[in-house]
Motif scaffolding. Structure first.
Motif: not given
Lengths: 112, 109
Positions: B35, B37, B40-43, B45, B87, B99, B101
């Motif tokens: 993933y 990211q 400030g955003g979302a993960p 795929f 990730f 996940f 780190s």
């Protein structure tokens, strides 16, 4: 399609207060998830719901409860907030038959 | 316990190739996902490997070796917009994810 939506975007709580984080998806997905992400760390699974009517604990469930209200909605409740619950909370959904999860924009929660 | 290890930070130059490694120790391992990211955003795929070998998706490729409990994400022709955290995540047969780190990739001009 909005995908996965979360409310609120930001929240500040005092220790001991309660609140519910809302999540909804419009992709007709079976599975939904709640994660928390602490600074500089990966996401940790709090609870998940493999299908409507079922919920299961993830890695870090203590201090949280969830409700799968219907196929679209999955809420996360903090009954008595603690400073250790300061984090960014992400909701995600998936078909459940593939590994791809779709994430919402996140809720940034601060507990003072 | 269950764990995934990946480097905390990688720096590379625009146009170059970079490899982000991930070693895992998880029970009921079924596959490895990656993933992306942005801050400030979302993960989002990127890729998934259930079988040993290389999967290619445009500029990104992902590799898995089950015998070595190891995988990597390969990013080619790096662009500034690739600066983000990456990730790896191990899944079980129900596609529940654990996940790592994360690896922060900084692309320099």
């Amino acid at each position: 399609n909005a995908g996965v939506t979360q409310t609120p975007k930001f929240q500040v709580l005092k220790t001991g207060q309660s609140m519910t984080l809302q999540c909804a998806q419009d992709m007709n997905h079976n599975s939904m998830y709640w994660y928390r992400q602490d600074p500089g760390m990966g996401l940790r699974l709090i609870y998940y719901s493999a299908s409507e009517g079922t919920t299961d604990k993830g890695e870090v469930p203590n201090g949280y409860n969830v409700s799968r209200l219907n196929k679209r909605e999955f809420s996360l409740r903090l009954e008595s907030a603690a400073p250790s619950q300061t984090s960014v909370y992400f909701c995600a959904s998936s078909a459940g038959t593939t590994p791809e999860q779709y994430f919402g924009p996140g809720t940034r929660l601060t507990v003072t | 316990g269950q764990s995934l290890e990946q480097p905390s930070e990688v720096t590379a130059v625009e146009g170059a190739i970079v490899q982000i490694n991930c070693t895992y120790q998880t029970s009921g391992f079924y596959g490895l996902s990656w993933y992306q990211q942005h801050d400030g955003g979302a993960p989002t795929f990127l890729s998934y490997n259930a079988l040993d070998g290389l999967e290619e998706t445009g500029r990104f490729s992902s590799f898995l070796s089950r015998s070595d409990s190891y995988g990597y994400l390969l990013l080619q022709e790096l662009q500034m917009k690739d600066s983000a955290s990456y990730f790896c995540a191990a899944s079980d047969s129900s596609y529940k994810l654990i996940f790592g780190s994360g690896t922060r990739l900084l692309v320099r001009p």
